[in-house]
Design an enzyme around this catalytic site. Structure first.
Site, PDB file in Angstrom:
ATOM      1  N   LYS A   1      37.071  52.268  40.811  1.00 23.68           N
ATOM      2  CA  LYS A   1      35.765  52.305  39.873  1.00 23.68           C
ATOM      3  C   LYS A   1      34.629  52.031  40.747  1.00 23.68           C
ATOM      4  O   LYS A   1      33.287  51.891  40.331  1.00 23.68           O
ATOM      5  CB  LYS A   1      35.844  51.378  38.992  1.00 23.68           C
ATOM      6  CG  LYS A   1      37.064  51.423  37.938  1.00 23.68           C
ATOM      7  CD  LYS A   1      37.360  50.608  36.767  1.00 23.68           C
ATOM      8  CE  LYS A   1      38.496  50.749  35.943  1.00 23.68           C
ATOM      9  NZ  LYS A   1      38.466  50.258  34.563  1.00 23.68           N
TER      10      LYS A   1
ATOM     11  N   ASN B   1      41.381  43.014  20.621  1.00 18.59           N
ATOM     12  CA  ASN B   1      42.151  42.169  21.548  1.00 18.59           C
ATOM     13  C   ASN B   1      41.745  40.559  21.461  1.00 18.59           C
ATOM     14  O   ASN B   1      40.826  40.219  20.500  1.00 18.59           O
ATOM     15  CB  ASN B   1      42.237  42.698  22.884  1.00 18.59           C
ATOM     16  CG  ASN B   1      40.535  42.743  23.476  1.00 18.59           C
ATOM     17  OD1 ASN B   1      39.632  41.676  23.417  1.00 18.59           O
ATOM     18  ND2 ASN B   1      40.266  44.060  23.545  1.00 18.59           N
TER      19      ASN B   1
HETATM   20  O1  PMT Z   1      36.024  36.738  26.308  1.00 16.67           O
HETATM   21  P1  PMT Z   1      36.730  35.744  27.091  1.00 16.67           P
HETATM   22  O2  PMT Z   1      37.834  34.854  25.850  1.00 16.67           O
HETATM   23  O3  PMT Z   1      36.108  34.580  27.498  1.00 16.67           O
HETATM   24  O4  PMT Z   1      38.061  35.979  27.771  1.00 16.67           O
HETATM   25  C1  PMT Z   1      37.422  36.433  29.150  1.00 16.67           C
HETATM   26  C2  PMT Z   1      38.224  37.889  29.755  1.00 16.67           C
HETATM   27  C3  PMT Z   1      39.565  37.583  29.743  1.00 16.67           C
HETATM   28  C4  PMT Z   1      38.204  39.093  28.737  1.00 16.67           C
HETATM   29  C5  PMT Z   1      37.343  38.213  31.016  1.00 16.67           C
HETATM   30  O5  PMT Z   1      37.635  37.229  31.936  1.00 16.67           O
HETATM   31  C6  PMT Z   1      37.992  39.730  31.525  1.00 16.67           C
HETATM   32  O6  PMT Z   1      39.010  39.666  32.298  1.00 16.67           O
HETATM   33  N1  PMT Z   1      37.628  40.698  31.168  1.00 16.67           N
HETATM   34  C7  PMT Z   1      37.993  42.122  31.462  1.00 16.67           C
HETATM   35  C8  PMT Z   1      39.023  42.574  30.526  1.00 16.67           C
HETATM   36  C9  PMT Z   1      39.278  43.911  30.531  1.00 16.67           C
HETATM   37  O7  PMT Z   1      39.296  44.821  29.836  1.00 16.67           O
HETATM   38  O8  PMT Z   1      39.942  43.927  31.798  1.00 16.67           O
HETATM   39  P2  PMT Z   1      40.755  45.417  32.205  1.00 16.67           P
HETATM   40  O9  PMT Z   1      41.286  44.996  33.671  1.00 16.67           O
HETATM   41  O10 PMT Z   1      41.487  46.110  30.994  1.00 16.67           O
HETATM   42  O11 PMT Z   1      39.493  46.366  32.322  1.00 16.67           O
HETATM   43  C10 PMT Z   1      39.073  46.422  33.861  1.00 16.67           C
HETATM   44  C11 PMT Z   1      37.350  46.692  34.009  1.00 16.67           C
HETATM   45  O12 PMT Z   1      37.168  47.802  33.219  1.00 16.67           O
HETATM   46  C12 PMT Z   1      36.711  45.616  33.039  1.00 16.67           C
HETATM   47  O13 PMT Z   1      35.458  45.162  33.701  1.00 16.67           O
HETATM   48  C13 PMT Z   1      36.349  46.388  31.876  1.00 16.67           C
HETATM   49  O14 PMT Z   1      35.213  45.592  30.942  1.00 16.67           O
HETATM   50  C14 PMT Z   1      36.134  47.546  32.239  1.00 16.67           C
HETATM   51  N2  PMT Z   1      36.578  48.748  31.074  1.00 16.67           N
HETATM   52  C15 PMT Z   1      37.951  48.883  30.678  1.00 16.67           C
HETATM   53  C16 PMT Z   1      38.162  49.812  29.692  1.00 16.67           C
HETATM   54  C17 PMT Z   1      37.205  50.599  29.200  1.00 16.67           C
HETATM   55  N3  PMT Z   1      37.211  51.901  28.333  1.00 16.67           N
HETATM   56  N4  PMT Z   1      35.823  50.703  29.883  1.00 16.67           N
HETATM   57  C18 PMT Z   1      35.641  49.404  30.527  1.00 16.67           C
HETATM   58  O15 PMT Z   1      34.469  49.535  31.207  1.00 16.67           O
END
Ligand code: PMT
Length: 404
Positions: free
Chosen positions: A343, A212
């Site tokens: 979570k 991504n």
């Molecule tokens: O890296 P940059 O370019 O600076 O961009 C920053 C960012 C947009 C990546 C950051 O600000 C951000 O939003 N990070 C979380 C991205 C994400 O995966 O979001 P999500 O809504 O899909 O996941 C929710 C949470 O679950 C996140 O904390 C993620 O780390 C966690 N997760 C998700 C999937 C997975 N299999 N395991 C996880 O732990």
């Protein structure tokens, strides 16, 4: 943070003097007051006028040229400084200082100051490695002097190796960090913080993977700021093209599974976990050791769910503070609150990745932070460093048991 701070820059003679001129300019632009002392050899490379113009102050090089009859210049300068930088520091200056020699304006001032002195060596790699130089460095280290280690790279003498004066931007960052620590103390001292950053890569074959747009900037900014606040930081990062933050223990991983293994390994020894990584939700069921051939007009790749690391942490957590991120394109508040609850998080940082200046790749972000009581803090557009600082303020409050 360095506005009005008094920095005495001692410049000794080497080709890196030109970098000291750039450093002077950067320190002045950051608001510091800078006075410069030059050795005779330094003046062979760059004239004092350059430093005078950049620092907007007199430049000192002659112990016996007393510009103000009311004071003795080398004592006055030594007492004036909040911080003394010796950059570049030659083997000669290091040797003199280690042996208490005071035979010019620069060395007499260095011996007279009680301010913190940082020495940034710059010289040929073999000179730097010479046991005499290393012994002098060790002696000075034991006396309480601090060193800004030279970096590796192409040296003016034609060698490639360790001996380049650290870049002015880096020295400025260290100086800023030093004064920030003085101002704020180290509120996260002895706190173990685990941060994840960047994307993951889910392999298809040796040339292809799913990933991504995460650059790692958000997570690296949090790691850097947490370290500045005194925390003991471990950063688990997916593949990024940005430099690893200094003063942080970095573990590089590729896939969601790698990240899961490393996070679970560190989790029991951690007080705070901040999951800013953009972890892949799915990975290919099959991976291939050889490059897939384009034999078919259509290709279907079957995907399976990766482990939701954050959810697993939420399930296992005892007294750790758990912070998640939510990257959304719509219904930000609704999805963020759902993730916070499902979570078992203490805080969630929600960003709408379709908003300009927010989300992937940018130096800025626009976030809303929700706590367990669903109280929200909406932050305007700010740098990822500022977002990191605001988030860590909240974490600090939670550690102290203070709910805002
Ligand atoms: O890296 P940059 O370019 O600076 O961009 C920053 C960012 C947009 C990546 C950051 O600000 C951000 O939003 N990070 C979380 C991205 C994400 O995966 O979001 P999500 O809504 O899909 O996941 C929710 C949470 O679950 C996140 O904390 C993620 O780390 C966690 N997760 C998700 C999937 C997975 N299999 N395991 C996880 O732990």
């Amino acid at each position: 943070m360095i506005t009005g701070r008094k920095i005495l820059l001692c410049v000794s003679g080497g080709i890196a003097v030109y970098k000291a001129a750039a450093l002077t300019s950067k320190l002045i632009q950051a608001g510091a007051e800078v006075k410069v002392i030059m050795s005779d050899s330094a003046m062979e490379f760059v004239s004092p006028l350059t430093f005078q113009a950049l620092s907007r102050n007199d430049v000192f090089f002659d112990t016996f040229d007393e510009k103000n009859s009311k004071v003795i210049a080398h004592i006055d300068l030594a007492d004036w400084a909040d911080l003394v930088l010796v950059a570049p520091a030659t083997a000669n200056i290091i040797g003199k200082l280690a042996n208490g020699i005071a035979d010019n304006m620069l060395t007499t001032t260095l011996l007279a100051t009680t301010a913190k002195v940082w020495i940034a060596p710059a010289m040929n790699v073999h000179m730097y490695d010479n046991p005499a130089v290393q012994k002098n460095i060790q002696t000075l280290f034991e006396y309480g002097y601090e060193f800004i280690e030279p970096s590796e790279g192409f040296l003016a003498c034609g060698y490639i190796g360790k001996g380049r004066l650290e870049e002015p931007e880096k020295i400025l960052a260290l100086v800023t960090n030093y004064f920030e620590k003085q101002e704020y103390g180290e509120p996260l001292k002895n706190v173990k913080v685990l941060i994840t950053a960047g994307p993951t890569r889910e392999k298809v074959d040796p040339v292809r993977y799913f990933t991504n747009h995460s650059s790692g900037k958000m997570g690296y900014a949090i790691a850097e700021e947490a370290a500045k606040l005194g925390a003991d930081v471990t950063l688990i990062t997916g593949p990024t093209s940005i430099e690893f933050p200094s003063s942080v223990h970095v573990i590089a991983v590729e896939s969601a599974e790698d990240m899961y293994q490393e996070v679970m390994n560190y989790f029991p020894k951690t007080d705070v976990i901040i999951k800013s990584a953009a972890v892949a939700d799915y990975r290919p069921v099959m991976t291939y050791d050889q490059k897939m051939k384009k034999d078919h007009d259509h290709l279907v790749i079957e995907m399976e769910k990766t482990t939701d690391i954050l959810k697993e942490l939420g399930r296992q957590k005892t007294d750790q503070i758990l912070v998640g991120f939510a990257a959304e394109t719509n219904d930000l508040e609704q999805y963020a609150k759902k993730k916070l609850e499902s979570k078992n998080l203490d805080l969630i940082v929600a960003n709408n990745i379709t908003t300009e200046g927010a989300g992937f790749g940018t130096d800025t972000n626009i976030v809303t932070i929700y706590d367990r009581n669903l109280a929200k803090t909406e932050l305007p557009l700010m740098s990822k460093t500022e977002v990191a600082r605001k988030l860590l303020e909240k974490v600090h409050c939670l550690l102290k048991g203070v709910h805002e």
